[in-house]
Scaffold this motif. Structure first.
Motif, short mmCIF file in Angstrom:
data_model
loop_
_atom_site.label_atom_id
_atom_site.label_comp_id
_atom_site.label_asym_id
_atom_site.label_seq_id
_atom_site.Cartn_x
_atom_site.Cartn_y
_atom_site.Cartn_z
N THR A 470 1.13 -1.47 -0.08
CA THR A 470 0.03 -0.59 0.15
C THR A 470 0.40 1.50 -0.38
O THR A 470 0.66 2.21 -0.47
N ARG A 473 2.33 1.92 -3.52
CA ARG A 473 1.73 2.08 -4.39
C ARG A 473 0.89 3.47 -4.49
O ARG A 473 0.72 4.79 -4.75
N MET A 474 1.16 4.06 -3.12
CA MET A 474 0.48 5.25 -2.23
C MET A 474 1.73 6.34 -2.99
O MET A 474 1.38 6.91 -3.53
N THR A 477 0.84 6.37 -6.73
CA THR A 477 -0.25 7.55 -7.08
C THR A 477 -0.50 8.05 -6.88
O THR A 477 -1.32 8.54 -7.27
N GLU A 479 -2.57 8.49 -3.98
CA GLU A 479 -3.70 7.83 -3.74
C GLU A 479 -3.81 7.89 -1.96
O GLU A 479 -3.17 7.56 -1.56
N ASN A 480 -4.64 7.88 -1.90
CA ASN A 480 -5.43 7.62 -0.31
C ASN A 480 -5.06 6.49 -0.04
O ASN A 480 -4.80 5.39 -0.60
N TRP A 482 -6.75 3.56 1.64
CA TRP A 482 -7.49 2.99 1.54
C TRP A 482 -8.01 3.02 -0.05
O TRP A 482 -7.70 1.70 -0.37
N LYS A 483 -7.63 3.80 -1.11
CA LYS A 483 -7.89 3.48 -1.92
C LYS A 483 -6.43 2.67 -2.76
O LYS A 483 -6.85 1.97 -3.44
N ALA A 484 -5.69 3.31 -1.98
CA ALA A 484 -4.07 2.55 -2.83
C ALA A 484 -4.62 1.14 -1.96
O ALA A 484 -4.59 0.37 -3.26
N TYR A 486 -7.09 -0.74 -1.04
CA TYR A 486 -7.73 -1.91 -2.15
C TYR A 486 -8.04 -1.52 -4.23
O TYR A 486 -7.84 -2.78 -4.23
N ARG A 487 -6.77 -0.94 -4.40
CA ARG A 487 -7.00 -1.16 -6.08
C ARG A 487 -5.34 -2.01 -6.22
O ARG A 487 -4.60 -2.96 -7.10
#
Length: 660
Positions: A470, A473-474, A477, A479-480, A482-484, A486-487
């Motif tokens: 996570t 990925r953050m 990208t 991303e926050n 939770w979104k990171a 999830y994806r």
């Protein structure tokens, strides 16, 4: 109805034999018309088996006592849900269920999007052999539509131990697992026959195998929960022969699911994979043989069965044929397999994983069969009980937990040792801290502490893997969290679904270790109004009452319970005396929370004012069931991950068919 049922069984034999013959002719002549006819035969088998199954359910639900099976396993007062569950309560019905599920699986396979794959006629033929066997056995020895000599006024009823929600779920899920193993087995043998040693059959059967493993997992977990609630001895796994028989294929399929990843990615362990899926399939037949042969004593077995010979012959036949095919293809398998490049690599860890699972399976198999072997060779039957299994399996399972903790941290091929040690520091610190905290708190039992520390180490490893992925990925990208997260998991469902399963296993292991090492038990005879203690609990016996319900006598004990001096309510354990059954059944009273279960059973009584109770305090048992739910969630998540790429060649061995 008698005529319809028997026609369905005989048609099952005829259609299965014809479809098998049509497949053989189609493969020999390379004629697609025969293969299409065989495919139609599989669909006809599904139709015929559905009629037979639906008819048996109707007979059970409407109490048609002129049929022997209905009269043996149901009675008028039995609730409808258990009348229908009696479908798999005895030999004839359980064989019908097995045949029906085989037909369902076979139809799903031969009408799948890969129906033109050159392996499919061989796969279909192997499954048809299984279907033919089960229909034949029903006709010759276990006909669910056999009539009684005279119609009884009422049936014998269902064993009280089977009148539990577990009866609705446990047998069906185990059968779905057992029967499901026939699919990857059939594909594996088909690949060997066609000398196709690539990973195609692995990719074709990944979801089938994972589904079978999932059902075996559900079956074993629900079986333990059922035993915990129903048998009244305070445990969930007794190493009973039939329990072991369902555990054995779970162990070998677990090894297979890990091993196939190496073949897909590195073209290794081909011999292992073929051997493991054959062994898993044979062990599924072995479990059925144990239940129906009567050679070993078990609370789960069908005591009046004489079907063991049929299953022994069929199991031996399928095993010998499989071994022959493997031996004739062994040099080809070995030639096309890559070798492990480094002893310290993920590939090596998966090989060790296989060895541990197989060692566990052998230990369980040996302990299960040793009484029979001993009696055969010496004439003396030596019982092998839970102490043997606990002593042997504890170090094996501990080593597996440690390996599962370390494996995600090891890279492929030749990993850097310094990176591995760095990534292991935090999980290892969590495991060590767990051991230190337990010791400081005064928890006894060095082996249990080591086990709990190892489970914490394993849990921390997998949580770290989620966090590291996570975080990476953050950064990439923006991303926050939770979104990171999830994806990340959505894009690699196989990997992270497996991690969720491993987390479930760690939670389950904590529950098993704690409940086995730190359970408290007391057997106490008390008078009315008298209190007694166990741990931090105090129980006060108030009264013993009798009542009738559905023709059954129920004796209920009224007990007040308190924890650390604070009331936690009443506990009402019961004994039920069934009108159609000689032995009473215990209805356990349980007060449960995340930390422990208070488990109370009425053992006996001298009078209304003097009762003997069996009381246990079982730590972390709820974690076992929670771990099972997490494992199920991870498996479902992983099932939808990964899209296998398969060849779509509409021919056998590259040759075109005549006809359509």
């Amino acid at each position: 109805m008698y005529v319809i049922g028997n026609i369905a069984l005989y048609l099952g034999i005829v259609i299965a034999a014809y479809s098998l013959l049509a497949n053989i002719i189609g493969m020999i002549k390379k004629d697609n018309r025969w293969l299409e006819s065989a495919r139609g035969g599989v669909l006809s088998l599904l139709f015929v088996s559905s009629i037979a199954a639906a008819l048996l359910l109707y007979l059970l639900g409407t109490s048609q006592f002129q049929f022997k099976y209905v009269a043996t396993y149901t009675n008028e007062t039995l609730p409808l849900i258990y009348k229908l569950s009696a479908f798999w309560a005895g030999n004839a019905g359980s064989l019908m269920l097995w045949a029906f599920l085989l037909c369902v699986y076979a139809a799903m396979v031969v009408f799948s999007k890969e129906k033109r794959n050159p392996m499919m006629p061989y796969v279909s033929s192997i499954m048809l052999v299984n279907i033919l066997f089960f229909f034949t056995v029903m006709v010759l020895n276990a006909n669910p539509f056999e009539m009684t000599g005279s119609i009884p006024p009422d049936g014998k009823g269902l064993n009280p131990m089977l009148q539990n929600p577990g009866m609705v779920v446990h047998p069906v899920t185990l059968y779905l697992g057992y029967v499901g193993l026939s699919v990857p087995f059939a594909f594996g043998i088909a690949a060997l026959i066609l000398k196709r040693m690539d990973a195609e059959w692995i990719k074709l059967t990944r979801r089938w195998t994972l589904t079978a493993w999932m059902f075996l997992t559900i079956g074993n977990i629900v079986g333990g929960w059922w035993a915990y609630l129903e048998l009244g001895w305070g445990g969930y796994w007794a190493w009973d022969p039939v329990e072991n028989a369902s555990f054995l294929p779970w162990l070998t399929v677990s090894a297979f699911l890990h091993s196939v990843m190496i073949q897909e990615r590195k073209n290794m362990l081909k011999t292992w994979n073929v051997s493991l899926i054959i062994l898993s399939y044979i062990l599924s037949l072995f479990g059925t043989f144990l239940v129906r042969s009567g050679i070993l004593t078990s609370v789960h077995a069908f005591g009046d069965s004489n079907l063991g010979t049929y299953f022994l012959v069929f199991m031996s036949f399928m095993m010998l044929v499989s071994i022959y095919i493997v031996m004739t293809r062994y040099q080809l398998i070995k030639k096309e397999s890559n070798q492990v490049e480094s002893y310290f690599s993920k590939e090596s860890s998966f090989l060790v994983n296989n060895l541990i699972f197989v060692a566990a399976a052998f230990a369980v198999f040996w302990g299960t069969m040793y009484p029979l072997i001993s009696e055969t060779l010496t004439g003396a039957k030596i019982n092998v009980g839970a102490p043997y299994f606990n002593k042997v399996m504890a170090p094996i399972m501990l080593s597996l937990i440690v390996l599962m903790a370390v494996c995600p941290l090891i890279a492929w091929q030749k990993p850097a040792v310094d990176k591995f040690l760095k990534s292991m520091m935090w999980p290892l610190a969590v495991g060590a801290a767990t051991g230190i905290i337990l010791t400081v708190l005064g928890v006894k039992g060095i082996f249990a502490i080591i086990g709990l520390s190892s489970a914490s180490f394993m849990l921390a490893t997998h949580i770290q893997e989620f966090m590291r992925g996570t975080s990476a990925r953050m950064k990439a990208t923006k991303e926050n969290p939770w979104k990171a997260a999830y994806r990340l998991t959505a894009k690699n469902q196989r990997r992270y679904g497996g991690y969720i399963v491993h987390i479930g296993i760690a939670v389950l292991a904590i529950g098993v270790i704690s409940s086995q090492a730190y359970s408290k038990e007391v057997m106490k005879t008390v008078n009315k109004g008298e209190s007694f203690t166990i741990g931090k609990y105090e129980l006060t016996f108030n009264s013993l009452a009798e009542r009738m319900k559905d023709g059954n006598g129920i004796v209920t004990a009224d007990v007040d319970a308190s924890y650390k001096g604070k009331s936690i309510g009443k506990i009402m354990p019961e004994k039920i005396f069934y009108e159609t059954w000689p032995e009473p059944s215990s209805e356990v009273a349980i007060k449960t929370n995340l930390a422990e279960d208070l488990y109370v059973v009425v053992s006996s009584w001298e009078s209304r004012d003097k009762v003997t109770f069996l009381v246990k305090v079982n730590p972390f048992v709820s974690w076992i069931w929670a771990g099972g739910i997490i494992m199920l969630a991870g498996t479902v998540f992983a099932l939808f991950g990964g899209k296998p790429t398969l060849s779509r060649i509409p021919a056998i061995a590259g040759q075109k068919f005549k006809g359509r």
